[in-house]
Structure formats: C-alpha cells, structure tokens
Write a protein that holds these residues in place. Sequence first.
Motif, short mmCIF file in Angstrom:
data_model
loop_
_atom_site.label_atom_id
_atom_site.label_comp_id
_atom_site.label_asym_id
_atom_site.label_seq_id
_atom_site.Cartn_x
_atom_site.Cartn_y
_atom_site.Cartn_z
N GLY A 261 0.78 -1.23 0.00
CA GLY A 261 0.00 0.00 0.00
C GLY A 261 0.82 1.28 0.00
O GLY A 261 1.92 1.33 0.55
N THR A 263 -0.58 4.78 0.89
CA THR A 263 -1.76 5.59 1.20
C THR A 263 -1.43 7.07 1.30
O THR A 263 -2.32 7.90 1.31
CB THR A 263 -2.39 5.15 2.55
N GLU A 285 -5.68 4.02 -7.29
CA GLU A 285 -6.63 3.80 -6.18
C GLU A 285 -6.44 2.41 -5.57
O GLU A 285 -6.58 2.22 -4.36
CB GLU A 285 -8.09 3.92 -6.64
N ASP A 286 -6.17 1.42 -6.44
CA ASP A 286 -6.01 0.05 -5.94
C ASP A 286 -4.82 -0.04 -5.00
O ASP A 286 -4.85 -0.77 -4.01
CB ASP A 286 -5.83 -0.93 -7.10
N MET A 288 -3.65 2.52 -3.32
CA MET A 288 -3.92 3.37 -2.16
C MET A 288 -4.86 2.72 -1.15
O MET A 288 -4.95 3.16 -0.01
CB MET A 288 -4.49 4.73 -2.62
N THR A 289 -5.56 1.67 -1.58
CA THR A 289 -6.53 1.06 -0.66
C THR A 289 -6.15 -0.36 -0.25
O THR A 289 -6.99 -1.10 0.28
CB THR A 289 -7.93 1.04 -1.31
N LYS A 291 -5.04 -3.41 1.84
CA LYS A 291 -5.12 -3.69 3.27
C LYS A 291 -3.78 -4.18 3.81
O LYS A 291 -2.93 -4.65 3.05
CB LYS A 291 -6.17 -4.80 3.52
#
Length: 388
Positions: A261, A263, A285-286, A288-289, A291
């Motif tokens: 990630g 973020t 976005e993928d 940044m998100t 887990k």
Amino acid sequence: MSGVFYEVPSGETVDVKPFHMAVTGITQHGKTEVLKTLMEWVRDKGFTVLVIDVKDKTLGDPDFAEYPHIPIYMEEVAEPLPLLGLLESDAKMQLKFQFPELIKACQRSRTLVEIRDRLQAVVEGGKIHPVRKDKAEVLLLLINRLIEEIQRVPVSGRLELQKGMINVIGLANQGFSEAYKQIVVRAVIHEVRSKYSSIVTFFDEAHIQIPEGYGSASKDWIKRTIKEGASSRQFLVIADQTLKDVDKDVITQCPIKVFGGQTGGRLEAERTVQYIPVRGDLKAEDIMTLKLGHFYLSTREWTKLVYARPTWLSREEAQRIAKGEVEPDSEEIQKFRARALSFSKELSQVIHEVEIYGEAKTYGEDLQSGYEERLQSLEELVVGVWPR
Ligand SMILES: Nc1ncnc2c1ncn2[C@@H]1O[C@H](COP(=O)(O)OP(=O)(O)OP(=O)(O)O)[C@@H](O)[C@H]1O
Ligand SMILES: [Mg+2]
C-alpha cells in the motif's frame, strides 16, 4: 506449496521461484513480516540466507533480532570511485571538484589511513594554493569521520556465513552512518558474488544502498548481482517504503515485485503502478486502498493481488484472510502475533538461564535443583507451544 502468498479472493497459494525481488509499502504495511516469511521460505529451499539489517528503529528491538547473528564483515574501500560515492552520500553533496585531489591521494594507497595521511600532508604542506588546500580539507574531514567510525566497532576480516541457514549482520540501532552501512554492504555483496552460490541477500532501506541520482559505495556490486547473479543462484531481496528514492534500473530489473500500500500520496501510488509490467486496468486507487499485509505480486507474465502470510500465522488463517473471511488487523489475527512474541521471549529467557546453569555446572558449582527445573520448563515450552 510455498506458503508465502495467498491469492485474493480464491485463497489459493501462489508459487514463485526464488529470484531478485523488490518489496515496497508504506510504514506498518507488513514489509518486514513478508521479508521474514520469504527468508524462511528460501532457507527451506536450501538457500543460504544473509540479512544485512541496516534499519535503525526509534522504538524497540532491531527487526531481525530473533535470528542468529554473525560478526560484521568489512573490507576497506580505497579505490577512488566507490570512495567518492561513499563520501558524497555521507556529505549529501556532490564532490566533483574534490575528486582529482581524492584520486591523487588514492594513488599508491591501500587503506583509508594511508589516504588520510596523504591528504594531511597536502594540507600541512608549505606552498599550496588555498583552493587546493580547501578541497583537501573537506576530504580530510569526511575521511577522518569514516576512519573513526570503522575503528569504533570490532569487525571480522572474514564473512562467517553458516551455509543453508539464516545469518544476520546487525547494523541497526548502533548509530552507524549511511556511509558505514554502504561499506559493509559493498564488502559483503562483493564477497558473496565471488565465493558463494545458492544464496539470497536481504536488505531494507534500499535507498541507502541504491539511491536514485547519487552514487553509493555498494551500487556497482548490487547492479552486477542483479544483472549476473542468477546463473550462480545469487539473489537479492531489497525493500523500501517508497520507490521514489531508489535506483530505477535496479527496481525495473527485479523480476519479482511485491508492492504494498501507498496511502500517503497519489504520486507514489501512480509510480508504483508504472513499475508493474503487466498491469491490466490496475489503478493508483487500488494501491492506495491495499489492506495490511496485502500486496500486488508481479512477475513479467502476470500480476496477482495476494495476502502475504507472516511467520506467526498458520496457512489456514492466511487463507481465510485472503478469502476475506477475517480482517488482517482484527484482534483474532493479531493475538497470534502477541502469542508468538511472548513465546519467543520466554524461550530465550529460559535458554539463557539453562546456559548459565550449564556453565556453572562445568565449573563444579553448587546448583541445587534450579538447573533441572529450568531444563524441565524448557522442554515443556518447546513441546507445548512451538508455533509451527
Ligand atoms: N501479513 C500480515 N497480517 C497481519 N498483520 C500484519 C501482517 N504484516 C504485518 N502485520 C502487522 O503490522 C505490523 C507492522 O508490520 P511490519 O513491521 O512488517 O511493517 P513494515 O512495512 O515493515 O513497517 P516499517 O516500514 O515501519 O518498517 C506488525 O507488527 C503486525 O502487527
Ligand atoms: Mg519494516
């Protein structure tokens, strides 16, 4: 079944072959945890594992404190080009105007002390142009600092590797400069390159060793290993929080990328996407998100979203996380980590006590019943709760 990566959302294991790898992800994403699982995985495949732990921690023990350590190995750098890289990264400035003076000092010198003495002679010499004196003084200052640091800690003149095992060279939390860390990494990789096969070398904070836009003492040997290491099964696994400060060529040439990630900012997430060769419609976005413990695992042929199993988690639990049945940061999962940690703390405490008793015994000292008791609890610990 490798037991490192589990595909999301199927939960199936994803197999890769040991090769050069680049691992990224913002702080606390799970890089160190995945490095540990990878270390144990390649060791179980018969490789020798060498970890150069350069990461200073503001809180707590060094990252790889629980693995066996070997002495620091180093060879002095006395050739002008790597030495220039070293001094530049130490001074955080270019030293191209000082370079000719450095070359002169390196001629016929085999050690840093010899180089220092020659610079000293220039500075103290009688008729010398002030500009030249100035350059020599800058170099002298930097080299003196390096010599002091090298002399501070005892080192081994031999790389004392245990083959087929995990070996850690600990440079963390001892106040070493980046220059010092580079000298060690350079010496170690040089030695590995010329003498070993079936070996994987790990290091975090890759920007220290392979900075983008600067030289470093260790860069040339790292690049050589990335280009030529595969034939003798010499691989590198490098990690860093972001990609922006790390040499682009090296990352591009790592056949396996393990990207976590980002973020913090869109820029770094976009940069991450750009490094993935097969990216389909993967977007910033993928990245940044993502887990905790989740990575895009990318080879030249495919990219998969995976969950990386930490060493303290069973394969079944890892599979459940990959399937989305339980969250990686849930209490249910994190308690496995707490349990493993307290187990390994207790184990090393008891081993320590048993060793002390054992020593006393060899000297014929009176032990009473303590020794037998501690041996007993060691056995119970190992039999009862061994995590894997
Ligand atoms: N795969 C995982 N599953 C569940 N929890 C994890 C996983 N990986 C890491 N964690 C949790 O997140 C914490 C941070 O992980 P880790 O130390 O590996 O992060 P990092 O990316 O190396 O961070 P830093 O950049 O600060 O060194 C761990 O202490 C652990 O509790
Ligand atoms: Mg870490």
